[in-house]
Design a protein around this motif. Structure first.
Motif, short mmCIF file in Angstrom:
data_model
loop_
_atom_site.label_atom_id
_atom_site.label_comp_id
_atom_site.label_asym_id
_atom_site.label_seq_id
_atom_site.Cartn_x
_atom_site.Cartn_y
_atom_site.Cartn_z
N GLY A 148 1.08 -1.07 0.13
CA GLY A 148 0.29 -0.70 -0.27
C GLY A 148 0.89 1.56 -0.04
N LEU A 149 2.21 1.47 -0.30
CA LEU A 149 2.32 2.62 -0.79
C LEU A 149 2.77 3.02 -1.99
CD1 LEU A 149 5.61 1.26 1.31
CD2 LEU A 149 3.67 2.50 2.02
N ASP A 150 1.78 3.20 -2.73
CA ASP A 150 1.95 3.58 -4.29
C ASP A 150 2.06 5.06 -4.35
OD1 ASP A 150 0.12 1.12 -3.73
OD2 ASP A 150 0.56 1.14 -5.94
N ASP A 151 1.31 5.68 -2.78
CA ASP A 151 1.45 7.55 -3.27
C ASP A 151 2.89 7.62 -2.96
OD1 ASP A 151 1.19 5.99 -0.83
OD2 ASP A 151 -0.13 7.79 0.19
N MET A 152 3.95 7.21 -2.25
CA MET A 152 4.94 7.53 -2.08
C MET A 152 6.04 6.78 -2.99
SD MET A 152 4.06 9.67 0.46
CE MET A 152 5.92 9.65 1.03
N ILE A 153 5.96 5.77 -2.92
CA ILE A 153 6.91 5.40 -4.51
C ILE A 153 6.76 5.43 -6.16
CG2 ILE A 153 8.88 3.40 -4.41
CD1 ILE A 153 8.32 2.35 -1.60
N LYS A 154 7.20 6.23 -6.40
CA LYS A 154 7.30 5.48 -7.64
C LYS A 154 8.58 5.25 -8.18
CE LYS A 154 7.43 7.92 -12.74
NZ LYS A 154 7.37 6.94 -13.27
N VAL A 155 7.95 3.75 -9.24
CA VAL A 155 9.66 2.80 -9.38
C VAL A 155 9.03 2.90 -11.57
CG1 VAL A 155 9.96 0.25 -9.38
CG2 VAL A 155 8.52 0.86 -7.73
#
Length: 395
Positions: A148-155
């Motif tokens: 659930g960290l999609d909003d804080m990490i861009k890969v």
């Protein structure tokens, strides 16, 4: 599931209802016998390729608990990625230190499975995570979503050397130190990205942290940087170079999980004196950070040989930075004399440590022909340049 057999498409399948079911079936069937487990999963109608991937994931998740804790149950892994991944306790401490320094955004170059990126995100830092290997990039993308960290990490799957690092408050770089079919890479010039690129990062973004192999040469520290060596439960796991305003010491030894820290110049020399009643074996992080002299000061100790990192004292002191043993006998090395002494003491269980000795402990244990019931510890070392044996009480 490893990079040799998995594809991003197969990883995607593991995230579908079919894949989730395969993982659940594989988890239920996992009782230690891989052949029995494989048969059980196939008997439930799971297609062969998906069954193999699910079973391997279950195995890797079980192993990953030691590094990732409860998160491991939801994450995806490759074998190589798990081996190289930062332990969660180390990543969390690093993230906390970056957040305390005011970092709000960070480029993670060579993010691997995402341990450091996820810890930074949980500490409130936005992370641009870059990984050049397509499969690993797909795995870390899946992990970011699973936690659930999609909003804080861009890969992104990209070459780290193409990233506009100046757009971020800080840079964290963990260059690849392994090559397929060749194992570990010890020469920094063979890192990926190359060392010239890595070493130049602090000139582009002052708040840079470089995660490196524990054996890295101290001479490679950028000017003004802090060299930190980290151990977990006595296992030396990494070196980190903290650059620019992030540096707060010349050298630091950090011992986890207790968070004990020792700092110093890394240049001091400990006093030299006779063997005392007690000997301390410093934690490997203390030794590798060149802080043995600083450690000796904390216990009122000294060396018995200027080149050997055992510290001696006549009075005991409690310390998190090394293991203390009480010495019962000091003798020049002689197999015959040592065998007689251990037989007379009834020693049958012997822990053997060494520093500054070419002897192989396993072969020596066989040559000693131990047969008693008592336990002892033995240190093979040098004192004033001479091969010496220290027999100690077992601890």
């Amino acid at each position: 599931m490893d990079n040799a057999c998995v594809t991003p498409d197969l990883l995607t399948r593991l995230g579908t209802p079919e894949g989730v079911n395969a993982l659940a079936v594989a988890t239920a069937a996992d009782h230690g016998d891989p052949l029995v487990a494989a048969s059980a999963v196939r008997s439930r109608g799971v297609e062969a390729e998906l069954a193999a991937a699910a079973l391997t994931q279950v195995e890797l998740r079980r192993r990953a608990v030691a590094k990732f804790g409860a998160d491991a149950e939801r994450m995806f892994f490759t074998r190589a990625g798990l081996e190289q991944a930062t332990r969660a306790v180390v990543a969390q401490r690093r993230a906390a230190r970056l957040a305390a320094a005011g970092v709000k955004s960070m480029a993670d170059l060579g993010c691997g499975l995402g341990a450091d990126a996820m810890a930074a995100a949980r500490a409130g830092i936005f992370v641009y995570a870059v990984e050049s290997d397509p499969t690993t990039a797909a795995v870390v993308t899946a992990n970011v979503a699973a936690l659930g960290l999609d909003d804080m990490i861009k890969v992104d799957c990209a070459d780290a050397t193409t990233v506009r690092v100046e757009e971020f408050d800080a840079v964290f770089a963990d260059p690849a130190r392994r090559r397929a079919g060749r194992g570990r890479v010890f020469d920094p010039r063979s890192y990926s990205p190359p060392w010239d690129f890595i070493a130049a990062l602090p000139t582009r973004v002052p708040r840079t942290v470089l995660k490196l192999a524990p054996g890295i040469d101290h001479a490679l520290l950028p000017p003004g940087a802090e060299g930190e060596w980290v151990s977990v439960d006595g296992d030396l796991v990494e070196a980190a170079f903290w650059c620019g305003p992030l540096a707060s010491a010349d050298r630091r030894a950090t011992l986890m999980p207790g968070m004990a820290e020792l700092t110093g110049s890394g240049l001091a020399r400990a006093p030299v004196g006779p063997v005392g009643r007690y000997v301390y074996d410093p934690d490997p992080a203390v030794v590798r950070s060149h802080l043995v002299a600083e450690f000796a000061t904390t216990v009122g100790g000294h060396l018995a040989d200027p080149e050997i990192a055992y510290v001696y004292a006549d009075t005991p002191a409690e310390t998190p930075f090394g293991r203390r043993l009480e010495i019962t006998d000091v003798l020049p090395f002689s197999l015959k004399r040592l065998r007689t002494l251990l037989r007379d003491r009834g020693v049958g269980r012997l822990e053997i440590r060494k520093r500054g000795s070419a002897l192989e402990p396993d072969q020596l244990r066989r040559d000693l022909r131990l047969s008693g019931r008592e336990a002892a510890s033995m240190i093979l070392t040098r004192v004033a340049g001479a091969p010496t044996v220290l027999l100690c009480h077992a601890i």
